[in-house]
Design a protein around this motif. Structure first.
Motif, mmCIF file in Angstrom:
data_model
loop_
_atom_site.group_PDB
_atom_site.id
_atom_site.type_symbol
_atom_site.label_atom_id
_atom_site.label_comp_id
_atom_site.label_asym_id
_atom_site.label_seq_id
_atom_site.Cartn_x
_atom_site.Cartn_y
_atom_site.Cartn_z
ATOM 1 N N PRO A 37 0.714 -1.191 0.036
ATOM 2 C CA PRO A 37 0.047 -0.285 0.160
ATOM 3 C C PRO A 37 0.660 0.964 -0.567
ATOM 4 C CG PRO A 37 -0.974 -1.563 1.758
ATOM 5 C CD PRO A 37 0.552 -2.304 1.067
ATOM 6 N N SER A 38 0.555 1.959 -0.815
ATOM 7 C CA SER A 38 0.770 3.593 -0.791
ATOM 8 C C SER A 38 3.094 3.042 -1.262
ATOM 9 C CB SER A 38 0.826 4.542 0.319
ATOM 10 O OG SER A 38 -0.135 4.549 0.537
ATOM 11 N N GLN A 39 3.121 1.938 -1.933
ATOM 12 C CA GLN A 39 4.432 1.723 -2.161
ATOM 13 C C GLN A 39 4.506 1.969 -3.301
ATOM 14 O OE1 GLN A 39 6.676 2.771 0.347
ATOM 15 N NE2 GLN A 39 5.388 2.595 2.055
ATOM 16 N N SER A 40 6.451 1.505 -4.270
ATOM 17 C CA SER A 40 5.960 1.952 -5.292
ATOM 18 C C SER A 40 7.075 0.312 -5.631
ATOM 19 C CB SER A 40 6.931 3.589 -5.580
ATOM 20 O OG SER A 40 5.991 4.466 -5.879
ATOM 21 N N LEU A 41 7.377 0.016 -6.829
ATOM 22 C CA LEU A 41 8.695 -0.694 -7.352
ATOM 23 C C LEU A 41 9.041 -0.475 -8.378
ATOM 24 C CD1 LEU A 41 7.267 -4.142 -6.864
ATOM 25 C CD2 LEU A 41 9.044 -3.477 -5.615
ATOM 26 N N TRP A 42 10.101 -0.586 -8.457
ATOM 27 C CA TRP A 42 11.033 0.417 -10.176
ATOM 28 C C TRP A 42 11.597 -0.642 -10.972
ATOM 29 C CZ3 TRP A 42 12.491 5.705 -11.373
ATOM 30 C CH2 TRP A 42 11.045 6.201 -10.522
ATOM 31 N N TYR A 43 11.761 -0.993 -12.061
ATOM 32 C CA TYR A 43 12.230 -1.418 -13.024
ATOM 33 C C TYR A 43 12.916 -1.150 -13.542
ATOM 34 C CZ TYR A 43 8.834 -5.241 -11.324
ATOM 35 O OH TYR A 43 8.189 -5.467 -10.211
ATOM 36 N N LYS A 44 14.044 -1.833 -14.722
ATOM 37 C CA LYS A 44 14.370 -0.484 -16.061
ATOM 38 C C LYS A 44 14.997 -2.056 -17.499
ATOM 39 C CE LYS A 44 19.110 -2.014 -13.711
ATOM 40 N NZ LYS A 44 20.240 -0.703 -13.518
ATOM 41 N N PHE A 45 14.853 -1.124 -18.343
ATOM 42 C CA PHE A 45 15.107 -2.055 -19.584
ATOM 43 C C PHE A 45 16.845 -0.905 -20.613
ATOM 44 C CE2 PHE A 45 11.255 1.023 -20.723
ATOM 45 C CZ PHE A 45 11.475 0.804 -22.306
ATOM 46 N N ASN A 46 16.460 -1.583 -20.570
ATOM 47 C CA ASN A 46 18.035 -1.376 -22.044
ATOM 48 C C ASN A 46 17.328 -0.277 -23.553
ATOM 49 O OD1 ASN A 46 20.027 -1.408 -20.000
ATOM 50 N ND2 ASN A 46 20.833 -3.002 -20.842
ATOM 51 N N TYR A 47 16.579 -0.014 -23.886
ATOM 52 C CA TYR A 47 16.276 0.462 -25.217
ATOM 53 C C TYR A 47 17.024 0.909 -26.425
ATOM 54 C CZ TYR A 47 13.436 3.615 -27.685
ATOM 55 O OH TYR A 47 12.907 4.531 -29.349
ATOM 56 N N ILE A 48 16.714 -0.066 -27.157
ATOM 57 C CA ILE A 48 17.413 -0.196 -28.498
ATOM 58 C C ILE A 48 18.248 1.121 -28.925
ATOM 59 C CG2 ILE A 48 16.474 -0.678 -30.458
ATOM 60 C CD1 ILE A 48 17.914 -2.880 -30.824
ATOM 61 N N GLY A 49 16.836 2.398 -28.956
ATOM 62 C CA GLY A 49 16.675 4.025 -29.324
ATOM 63 C C GLY A 49 16.189 3.759 -30.868
ATOM 64 N N GLY A 50 16.974 4.318 -32.059
ATOM 65 C CA GLY A 50 16.615 4.604 -32.937
ATOM 66 C C GLY A 50 15.158 5.212 -33.418
ATOM 67 N N GLY A 51 14.277 5.329 -32.597
ATOM 68 C CA GLY A 51 12.709 5.770 -32.579
ATOM 69 C C GLY A 51 12.076 4.242 -33.028
ATOM 70 N N GLN A 52 12.593 3.168 -32.157
ATOM 71 C CA GLN A 52 11.733 2.267 -32.305
ATOM 72 C C GLN A 52 10.859 3.050 -30.800
ATOM 73 O OE1 GLN A 52 11.893 -0.785 -33.835
ATOM 74 N NE2 GLN A 52 13.660 1.002 -35.297
#
Length: 563
Positions: A64-79
């Motif tokens: 409750p009233s908390q958050s979790l963080w994730y991350k990914f490596n985006y390849i870029g180039g407008g994809q």
């Protein structure tokens, strides 16, 4: 179907979204060959975000009233990458997620807000620039419930490849950790003690979780009701009414589970009050999130109550009967991810030294260990000796945890020569202890930015980590892993990801639980089988210890009973 902890308090979603993120972490499953309790990333902040694998999938449970963080490596180039999040319970529409880029210590929100359709949120992202890390903040703005979720990034071609191509395009793990809670068998079933009989979590493919509840209305129907995401197609719910947790099969309730959409349910009607077990299994090929409740819910008795078999006849047993563990408050100090609460005696020390980010989740109640009260966390053990201030046990002392092989990973052994060179407490040289530690704790090793000294300073320094007792050492089975052993933690560098302390203290708990413990790998069991701590947890025995003479000054009563 609500899944809450307390009476809902009115709050502004807009205010929550711009407030500093909270510190709550996710317990993962297998990550790069390391068991859940060794996972480095916690998800408590962008700096500690959990990497999403090249499968593009992730899952978790937000408090409750908390958050979790994730991350990914985006390849870029407008994809264009589409992020989809499906949550349970399905009416938890105050669960949302947001995207960030930039410095993880001060990330910048990017992109539009998500769109909501039923219990599914969707958001798209694209950027014409080069490869970059994108952070996902999953925020639970409900103050009265836990919310579980499964997420996906599509198409996966927008994610970085497994092999690093540059510093800006590092590797991502092949799979992403899946949250629990973990209770793989009836003996470790999670007891529903409050919260109106509500529960939630996630299950990996082929995984099952066990719960038990107190059936306190003889002659009346009790219903176990569970909704699942993204689908209930391969979920299997079964109910058992026996007392022998090693052989519940004969007491399995017959008939087919009911289903309405993505909600499944089973009913039970018995002649006597007793505990009832149920298991939820994921027989599919994808991670599922679940949220459920038992109705009507009756809190279990505070004192031992005779249990009954499926026919309502009391069942005798020759083994010691363990008293029910005292109930604990499900407040801000309680962590649903492990089912334990930070004890009032430890909470000030816990909060003032980084909370979950430093210690990990609590994995025990307060209990007496080798002469002093302690509480175990995933990474560390807080010791509360009378007449002394709180301290952290030297977990990696040879007497407690001398082991070097855990689930296939190979850690450095203690270096006696380095220990002999370390300034002793009370000696004149001890005034220069930090200078010495810096001289043997590099930020660069074998051409890799291990940042061991930086991490030592950022993670609590000497008070939390203790002094180094080994030099850096690559894992002989994986050159991308480099370890350094301290008195209380092992720092773990992973190429392309960074450095974090491993969650090793939970392994001491697994050793104490012994054979059948849910997260005790064979290589560690083999090394620890001769330890005086091994297989010592005996519910209902003398001080709940199997061999009391081996552990003087220790009382394990209720130590590992969830609340």
């Amino acid at each position: 179907m609500p899944s809450g902890l307390m009476k809902r308090a009115t709050s502004s979603s807009v205010v929550r979204r711009t407030a500093p993120w909270a510190t709550v972490v996710l317990i993962g499953a297998l990550l790069l060959g390391v068991l859940p309790s060794v996972q480095a990333q916690s998800g408590s902040s962008a700096s500690d975000a959990i990497p999403i694998g090249t499968d593009g999938k992730f899952a978790g449970t937000d408090s409750p009233s908390q958050s979790l963080w994730y991350k990914f490596n985006y390849i870029g180039g407008g994809q264009t990458v589409t992020v989809t999040l499906t949550f349970e319970p399905p009416d938890s529409n105050r669960l949302d997620f947001f995207l960030f880029t930039g410095d993880p210590s001060n990330p910048t929100q990017v992109g539009a807000t998500s769109t909501l359709n039923g219990n599914v949120r969707t958001l798209t992202f694209s950027d014409p620039g080069g490869p970059r890390v994108v952070f996902i903040k999953v925020e639970n703005d409900h103050s009265d419930r836990f919310v579980s979720f499964v997420g996906a990034l599509t198409p996966t071609s927008t994610l970085a490849t497994p092999t690093p191509t540059s510093a800006a395009n590092p590797a991502t793990p092949q799979v992403t950790p899946t949250a629990g809670p973990v209770a793989a068998n009836a003996a470790n079933a999670i007891t529903l003690v409050g919260n109106n009989g509500e529960f939630s979590g996630t299950l990996a493919p082929g995984q099952a979780v066990w719960y038990r509840f107190y059936y306190g209305n003889p002659g009346a129907d009790a219903t176990v009701n569970i909704s699942l995401a993204p689908t209930a197609d391969n979920a299997d719910l079964n109910v058992y009414t026996g007392t022998d947790v090693t052989n519940l099969g004969p007491t399995q309730q017959g008939g087919s589970q009911g289903r309405s959409g993505n909600t499944i349910q089973r009913h039970v009607n018995l002649a006597n009050a007793q505990f009832v077990f149920f298991s939820l299994a994921n027989n599919g090929s994808q991670v599922i999130a679940y949220g459920g409740s038992v109705s009507p819910f009756v809190a279990p008795p505070a004192t031992p109550t005779p249990t009954a078999g499926a026919t309502g006849t009391p069942v005798a047993t020759a083994t010691p009967v363990a008293a029910a563990a005292p109930a604990v408050a499900h407040d801000a100090q309680f962590y649903q991810q492990t089912g334990f609460r930070v004890d009032d005696q430890a909470v000030s020390f816990f909060q003032s030294r980084g909370q979950v980010d430093t210690f990990g989740f609590p994995v025990s109640r307060l209990f007496t260990f080798l002469g002093c009260p302690v509480q175990m966390f995933q990474r560390l053990i807080i010791q509360l000796c009378p007449g002394a201030g709180p301290a952290i046990i030297n977990l990696l002392d040879p007497e407690i945890f001398p082991y070097t092989r855990v689930n296939g990973s190979v850690f450095p052994s203690p270096d006696d020569q380095l220990k002999a060179q370390t300034p002793a407490v009370g000696s004149p040289e001890y005034a220069n202890i930090l200078t010495f530690i810096q001289s043997v704790t590099p930020d660069q090793f074998n051409g890799q930015p291990v940042n061991f000294w930086q991490t030592f300073q950022a993670r609590g320094g000497l008070e939390v980590l203790g002094a180094p007792i080994s030099h850096p050492q690559p894992d002989p089975t994986n050159a991308n892993f480099i370890y350094m052993r301290f008195q209380r933690v092992i720092l773990h560098f992973r190429a392309g990801i960074g450095t974090e302390p491993l969650l090793l203290a939970d392994y001491l708990k697994q050793i104490i639980l012994g054979p059948g413990a849910p997260n005790l790998p064979p290589d560690l069991q083999q090394q620890a089988s001769g330890s005086r701590f091994f297989g010592q947890y005996c519910r209902g025995g003398t001080r709940w210890i199997c061999r009391p003479n081996d552990l003087p000054g220790t009382d394990l009563t209720f130590a590992f009973e969830q609340g």
